[in-house]
Design an enzyme around this catalytic site. Structure first.
Site, PDB file in Angstrom:
ATOM      1  N   HIS A 171       8.494  30.305  13.626  1.00  0.00           N
ATOM      2  CA  HIS A 171       9.357  31.169  14.425  1.00  0.00           C
ATOM      3  C   HIS A 171       8.526  31.924  15.469  1.00  0.00           C
ATOM      4  O   HIS A 171       8.929  32.062  16.631  1.00  0.00           O
ATOM      5  CB  HIS A 171      10.074  32.145  13.491  1.00  0.00           C
ATOM      6  N   HIS A 183       8.075  31.428   8.896  1.00  0.00           N
ATOM      7  CA  HIS A 183       7.885  32.610   9.742  1.00  0.00           C
ATOM      8  C   HIS A 183       6.921  32.284  10.879  1.00  0.00           C
ATOM      9  O   HIS A 183       7.129  32.683  12.024  1.00  0.00           O
ATOM     10  CB  HIS A 183       7.318  33.769   8.918  1.00  0.00           C
ATOM     11  N   HIS A 206       7.640  28.858   3.048  1.00  0.00           N
ATOM     12  CA  HIS A 206       8.370  30.039   3.517  1.00  0.00           C
ATOM     13  C   HIS A 206       7.572  30.765   4.597  1.00  0.00           C
ATOM     14  O   HIS A 206       8.090  31.050   5.690  1.00  0.00           O
ATOM     15  CB  HIS A 206       8.644  30.977   2.337  1.00  0.00           C
ATOM     16  N   GLU A 207       6.327  31.051   4.300  1.00  0.00           N
ATOM     17  CA  GLU A 207       5.519  31.800   5.268  1.00  0.00           C
ATOM     18  C   GLU A 207       5.247  30.974   6.525  1.00  0.00           C
ATOM     19  O   GLU A 207       5.181  31.526   7.630  1.00  0.00           O
ATOM     20  CB  GLU A 207       4.208  32.255   4.617  1.00  0.00           C
TER      21      GLU A 207
END
Length: 673
Positions: free
Chosen positions: A472, A469, A465-466
């Site tokens: 992105h 980020h 998940h991190e």
């Protein structure tokens, strides 16, 4: 010939006693430069003489402040915290002054109304329009008295946010439980016991010391057979920083919460909003509080019946198999894990040996490299803040395009949870090219007793998940830092890439890449892998209802305009969503840092909103092939690279060919539609 800027912050050179003076000097310099920009551009404003120099000033501040803010989160101490909070207040005041500058606003407004505006590209136009909205949202059109009041409210909110965060950190660190007899910890995995032993040794105690750090708390609540100990830890956790509990009143956030809500409401009203929720949602994908509430209510209608069935099955299992006649909140995770083991013959104890951190990281890199045509390599970490920190470079076609730090392990004076933060943003203006740099922070159990750090599958999902980020932020291809990476992305869309990456933790091929037994080297056995995937949606209705509860509570608190009572609001929401009777001492909002110390105020719904986007985006891979290079390239170009250069709704439609639909989310979560 452009110059690539490789500079990284010198974390070891940051001195707490110099922070405030350095910030003062930078602010003074910037305000003088702002005056020069206004003077030079007022007769003939252009993108080059207004937006570019303004952005550069933002870049200089971020490059200075990002490492200070980061250190305060990961290696905090009293001196640094005091300096950080004082400097943050000054920066908030500076930001407000700029966003309320009428001369600056008039120049940007004139630029938006000029004939040149139509000649600018989409990203440039969006930067100008977003800037105007920021001016208006910060009260530039108010009279002098109201503008001053708005500024004071915003400054006070910044201080209150820091106070809330500090109280919560202090309360978390203050509670410990010394255990002498290991039999009292029966059920807790050996790796977590080793951490508790090490904590005791640091305090020069025999036996074990438990804390409220998330890794320790989660392990105890999930595995410890002692209901008495689970109840004690639960009570300590849900009363942190409140008027009740072990440290009753000592780090109390009661008044802080009320003042935050009161000041946010008044601030929103000054600039024409009926409540703070409307103010918060104004720049997001969602169009109104009504749309957000309808979104949450619709999901609750779909998830609640299934969640209630799941809870009833847990009650039966707890009574029949564990002799727990009355299910309590401190039993939920323990019973759920025993039930999952019984139904699917899969447990953290079985899985953790197959997920040593190093192998998970390398496997994750393989997945990302295959999807997005990059190469990721580890190198020496320059001027890091702790010996545990790792440093990596991302390259494409033999050119380094991004860098990131990974700080993976829990320790004292480190903020709990997991997050990605911007260290440097991509910018390619004139002859200079700044490479994006990210901070990736987790709180996993560290290596101990000769064993590597072993992750639960939930922690594996957190890491992916991190890193989503991070991708992105790092794979963006935008020219201007203002719209680069996650900067300026609508808050309810910013979780799309992170939640998208979670999907790869449930695919057979990628699971084989990220798993390797820390002793034997064998990959996760096929039968165990299949059972893990089968268990994916175990109690998914309850999990969704819990997220909906947080979102509805957040929205309700910020739709109020008077009579703020966080406890009463929580209890009202739980009458709709609560799976178990509410405990009188439960003070969950007192630790709800996402909305009182983070950026999620009236925006917690964003997690589920973005999950609709991410599930629908991943459905394209399911339809076209998980390893379809054309699909992953499209995701790279249409989602990861565009930053906030276009609206998130356009971004998604470009990738999917239509607006988002929630069918994929419900299917992925196993919620009957």
């Amino acid at each position: 010939m452009r110059t690539t800027i490789h500079n990284l912050p010198d974390h070891q050179a940051i001195r707490a006693d110099e922070v405030v003076a350095n910030v003062d000097e930078l602010i003074e310099s910037h305000e003088a430069e702002i005056e020069q920009i206004i003077e030079s551009a007022k007769s003939d404003p252009t993108f080059d003489n207004v937006m570019i120099p303004l952005e550069y000033l933002d870049v200089v501040i971020n490059d200075m402040w990002a490492p200070i803010s980061h250190l305060n989160a990961v290696v905090s101490n009293d001196e640094l915290r005091e300096a950080h909070d004082a400097a943050e207040q000054k920066l908030s005041e500076h930001s407000t002054r700029l966003s309320q500058s009428r001369p600056l606003y008039e120049i940007v407004k004139a630029l938006s109304e000029s004939e040149r505006f139509d000649t600018y590209d989409v990203a440039q136009q969006k930067m100008i329009n977003d800037s105007l909205r920021t001016f208006r949202r910060n009260g530039v059109a108010l009279d002098d008295a109201d503008r001053e009041r708005f500024k004071n409210l915003r400054q006070k909110i910044t201080l209150l946010n820091s106070t809330f965060s500090n109280n919560l950190l202090d309360a978390t660190d203050a509670w410990t439980k010394h255990i002498s007899d290991v039999d009292d910890l029966k059920g807790i995995p050996e790796a977590n016991l080793a951490v508790a032993r090490a904590a005791a040794e640091r305090q020069e105690l025999d036996g074990y010391v438990l804390t409220l750090d998330m890794a320790c708390y989660a392990s105890t609540m999930m595995h410890c057979e002692s209901r008495t100990l689970r109840e004690e830890m639960y009570h300590a956790n849900v009363t942190r920083a409140s008027d009740v509990g072990p440290d009753e009143g000592k780090y109390d956030n009661s008044q802080v919460i009320e003042e935050i809500l009161l000041n946010r409401t008044e601030m929103a009203a000054l600039v024409g909003f009926d409540c703070f929720a409307e103010y918060s949602i104004d720049p997001k994908m969602a169009s109104s509080t009504e749309e957000v509430k309808a979104f949450l209510d619709d999901l609750l209608d779909k998830a609640l019946p299934q969640a209630q069935e799941e809870l009833e099955r847990m009650r039966v299992f707890a009574k029949d198999e564990l002799e727990i006649d009355s299910l309590e909140p401190w039993d939920l995770n323990f019973v759920a894990e025993r039930m999952r083991e019984s139904l699917y013959d899969v447990s953290d104890a079985q899985l953790k040996p197959y997920f040593p951190l190093d192998d998970v990281v390398e496997g994750m890199f393989e997945v990302v490299e295959g999807l997005f045509n990059v190469q990721i390599s580890r190198t020496d970490a320059p001027s890091s803040w702790h010996e545990d920190v790792r440093y990596y470079e991302i390259a494409r076609d033999n050119e380094v395009i991004a860098r990131f730090y990974l700080d993976a392990f829990a320790r004292e004076k480190k903020r709990g949870g997991a997050w990605m933060a911007d260290c440097r943003s991509r910018r390619a203006v004139g002859n200079e090219f700044a490479i994006p740099v990210a901070y990736l922070t987790c709180n996993f159990t560290p290596p101990i007793g000769g064993k590597p750090s072993l992750l639960t599958h939930t922690e594996v999902v957190t890491l992916f998940h991190e890193f989503g980020h991070g991708l992105h932020h790092m794979l963006t291809q935008q020219t201007y830092s203002t719209v680069s990476g996650i900067n300026g992305v609508e808050w309810d869309a910013v979780e799309l890439p992170s939640q998208f990456m979670e999907n790869w933790c449930w695919q057979t091929d990628s699971l084989r890449r990220i798993s390797r037994h820390f002793e034997t080297g064998e990959a996760l056995p096929g039968e165990l892998l299949n059972r893990l995937i089968e268990a994916k949606n175990f109690n998914s209705g309850m999990a969704m209802v819990r997220q909906l509860e947080f979102g509805l509570l957040d929205l309700a608190l910020h739709m109020q305009t008077e009579g703020f009572d966080a406890l009463a609001t929580m209890r009202t929401i739980r009458k709709r969503t609560g799976m178990l009777p509410n405990k009188d001492y439960d003070r969950f909002p007192w630790g709800f840092a996402h909305i009182f110390a983070g950026g999620y105020a009236a925006g917690y719904y964003s997690y589920l909103w973005a999950e609709v986007l991410s599930a629908d985006a991943f459905a394209a891979f399911e339809e076209e092939g998980l390893e379809n290079r054309e699909t992953s390239t499209r995701f790279l170009h249409d989602i990861l690279e565009v930053g906030s250069s276009i609206k998130a709704s356009e971004m998604f439609a470009n990738f999917r060919g239509r607006p988002p639909q929630n069918d994929a989310l419900l299917r992925h979560c196993g919620i009957r539609n």
